[in-house]
Write a protein that holds these residues in place. Structure first.
Motif, PDB file in Angstrom:
ATOM      1  N   ARG A  94       0.347  19.049  17.941  1.00  0.00           N
ATOM      2  CA  ARG A  94       1.600  18.336  17.694  1.00  0.00           C
ATOM      3  C   ARG A  94       1.852  17.218  18.698  1.00  0.00           C
ATOM      4  NH1 ARG A  94       5.217  23.434  15.289  1.00  0.00           N
ATOM      5  NH2 ARG A  94       3.848  23.640  13.463  1.00  0.00           N
ATOM      6  N   GLN A  95       1.090  17.217  19.791  1.00  0.00           N
ATOM      7  CA  GLN A  95       1.216  16.108  20.734  1.00  0.00           C
ATOM      8  C   GLN A  95       0.707  14.799  20.141  1.00  0.00           C
ATOM      9  OE1 GLN A  95      -0.753  17.324  24.352  1.00  0.00           O
ATOM     10  NE2 GLN A  95       1.126  18.079  25.291  1.00  0.00           N
ATOM     11  N   THR A 127       6.494  10.787  17.225  1.00  0.00           N
ATOM     12  CA  THR A 127       7.831  11.326  17.513  1.00  0.00           C
ATOM     13  C   THR A 127       8.666  11.329  16.241  1.00  0.00           C
ATOM     14  OG1 THR A 127       7.723  10.526  19.783  1.00  0.00           O
ATOM     15  CG2 THR A 127       9.902  11.018  18.904  1.00  0.00           C
ATOM     16  N   ASP A 134      11.968  11.245  14.062  1.00  0.00           N
ATOM     17  CA  ASP A 134      13.374  10.812  14.056  1.00  0.00           C
ATOM     18  C   ASP A 134      14.188  11.932  13.423  1.00  0.00           C
ATOM     19  OD1 ASP A 134      15.876   9.760  13.592  1.00  0.00           O
ATOM     20  OD2 ASP A 134      15.148   7.821  12.886  1.00  0.00           O
ATOM     21  N   ARG A 155       7.290  19.937  18.517  1.00  0.00           N
ATOM     22  CA  ARG A 155       7.271  18.542  18.100  1.00  0.00           C
ATOM     23  C   ARG A 155       8.112  17.714  19.054  1.00  0.00           C
ATOM     24  NH1 ARG A 155       6.391  16.576  12.839  1.00  0.00           N
ATOM     25  NH2 ARG A 155       6.758  14.571  13.877  1.00  0.00           N
ATOM     26  N   ARG A 156       7.725  16.469  19.228  1.00  0.00           N
ATOM     27  CA  ARG A 156       8.534  15.521  19.993  1.00  0.00           C
ATOM     28  C   ARG A 156       9.581  14.932  19.051  1.00  0.00           C
ATOM     29  NH1 ARG A 156       4.235  11.492  22.086  1.00  0.00           N
ATOM     30  NH2 ARG A 156       3.346  12.068  20.065  1.00  0.00           N
ATOM     31  N   LEU A 157      10.845  15.033  19.461  1.00  0.00           N
ATOM     32  CA  LEU A 157      11.944  14.568  18.625  1.00  0.00           C
ATOM     33  C   LEU A 157      12.696  13.441  19.317  1.00  0.00           C
ATOM     34  CD1 LEU A 157      13.548  17.987  17.532  1.00  0.00           C
ATOM     35  CD2 LEU A 157      11.636  16.776  16.473  1.00  0.00           C
ATOM     36  N   ALA A 158      13.222  12.534  18.507  1.00  0.00           N
ATOM     37  CA  ALA A 158      14.173  11.526  18.969  1.00  0.00           C
ATOM     38  C   ALA A 158      15.479  11.781  18.223  1.00  0.00           C
ATOM     39  CB  ALA A 158      13.662  10.116  18.695  1.00  0.00           C
ATOM     40  N   GLU A 183      15.223  11.841  23.770  1.00  0.00           N
ATOM     41  CA  GLU A 183      13.955  12.382  23.289  1.00  0.00           C
ATOM     42  C   GLU A 183      13.650  13.685  24.005  1.00  0.00           C
ATOM     43  OE1 GLU A 183      10.703   9.685  23.386  1.00  0.00           O
ATOM     44  OE2 GLU A 183      11.714   8.155  22.165  1.00  0.00           O
ATOM     45  N   LEU A 193      11.358  17.815  23.544  1.00  0.00           N
ATOM     46  CA  LEU A 193      10.428  18.718  22.872  1.00  0.00           C
ATOM     47  C   LEU A 193      11.216  19.860  22.236  1.00  0.00           C
ATOM     48  CD1 LEU A 193       7.242  18.986  22.693  1.00  0.00           C
ATOM     49  CD2 LEU A 193       7.494  20.769  24.426  1.00  0.00           C
ATOM     50  N   THR A 207      13.089  15.083  27.594  1.00  0.00           N
ATOM     51  CA  THR A 207      12.010  14.457  28.358  1.00  0.00           C
ATOM     52  C   THR A 207      12.325  13.010  28.719  1.00  0.00           C
ATOM     53  OG1 THR A 207      10.880  13.888  26.275  1.00  0.00           O
ATOM     54  CG2 THR A 207      10.217  15.938  27.366  1.00  0.00           C
ATOM     55  N   SER A 208      13.246  12.400  27.988  1.00  0.00           N
ATOM     56  CA  SER A 208      13.580  10.999  28.271  1.00  0.00           C
ATOM     57  C   SER A 208      14.414  10.895  29.539  1.00  0.00           C
ATOM     58  CB  SER A 208      14.344  10.394  27.091  1.00  0.00           C
ATOM     59  OG  SER A 208      15.490  11.176  26.785  1.00  0.00           O
TER      60      SER A 208
END
Length: 253
Positions: free
Chosen positions: A46-47, A51, A53, A72-75, A144, A146, A193-194
């Motif tokens: 998933r990396q 990202t 949305d 998953r990386r989310l924004a 952003e 995880l 993470t942001s």
């Protein structure tokens, strides 16, 4: 010289118990290692995904599949709710005691919220309840992070205490927070993470950490089971040989 084995009930029972215990604990450690290996595999897969949305995703599917979202990386666009912070205790970073700062985040153009782990703060060694100040971004921001199923679990020391704004807790579930805050929360959490220039550290521990440690523990428990069995067999043959060397009148039954 005849080689004989002398069976003894009590050592046999002890050996069986040690072998069973060693195998059971080794298998448990093996399963833990397999679970973390699966997490690591999922993380790596998933990396490489873009990202997500989440504002657009929630409009398309108001009830997201947590299994598909986890790691998953989310924004997400929305705003933090600074009136409802809580703090997870017993979360050390680089050997320093501290807290995770948790805060609900209202998703823009929605009545949904998501619980966010904003970052880490050190604990005051003189007063556990005194927390350093940290700013919270005002208004609509894009954040952003995880997606995680939960924040993990640590050993509970004493009573949890009431769940209220500013509470210092050792463990927390999304359902408990939703019930206490009366907010409509998504069924997962986000590790931010942001960067937000808020003095919080975001060096999150990798959820798959410790795979080799579990493998090592499994080997040690299997080795214990084997050693217990070998010890029982060797001492049995030694005692049998000693008894066979005694004169017939001195041998005990």
């Amino acid at each position: 010289m005849p080689i004989r084995f002398r069976f003894r009930l009590i050592p046999f029972v002890v050996t069986v118990l040690l072998v069973a215990l060693g195998i059971a604990l080794a298998q448990w450690q093996t399963r833990r290692g397999d679970q973390k290996q699966l997490i690591e595999t999922t993380l790596l897969q998933r990396q490489v995904e873009p990202t997500l949305d989440f504002n657009a995703a929630i409009r398309a599917a108001p009830a997201p599949d947590v299994d598909q979202l986890e790691y998953r990386r989310l924004a997400v666009r929305g705003e933090f709710i600074p009136a409802w912070p809580v703090y997870l205790d017993n979360r050390p970073l680089n050997g320093v005691a501290g807290f995770y700062v948790l805060m609900p985040f209202k998703i823009a153009a929605s009545d949904d919220y998501v619980l966010v782990a904003r970052g880490w703060l050190p604990r005051d060694p003189a007063d556990r309840t005194r927390l350093p100040s940290y700013p919270t971004p005002a208004g609509t921001v894009e954040m952003e992070g995880l997606a995680r199923r939960d924040f993990g679990h640590v050993l509970q020391l004493g009573d949890a205490g009431p769940l209220r704004p500013g509470a210092i807790l050792q463990n927390l579930s999304v359902n408990d927070f939703a019930a206490a805050s009366k907010l409509k929360l998504q069924p997962f959490v986000i590790e931010q993470t942001s960067n937000a220039e808020d003095h919080l550290l975001r060096d999150w521990p990798r959820p798959s950490l410790g795979i080799e440690r579990h493998r090592g523990y499994a080997f040690q428990w299997y080795a214990l089971a084997v050693m217990a069995l070998i010890f029982f067999v060797v001492t049995g043959f030694r005692r049998g040989t000693k008894n066979s060397n005694k004169p017939a009148g001195q041998q005990s039954g």
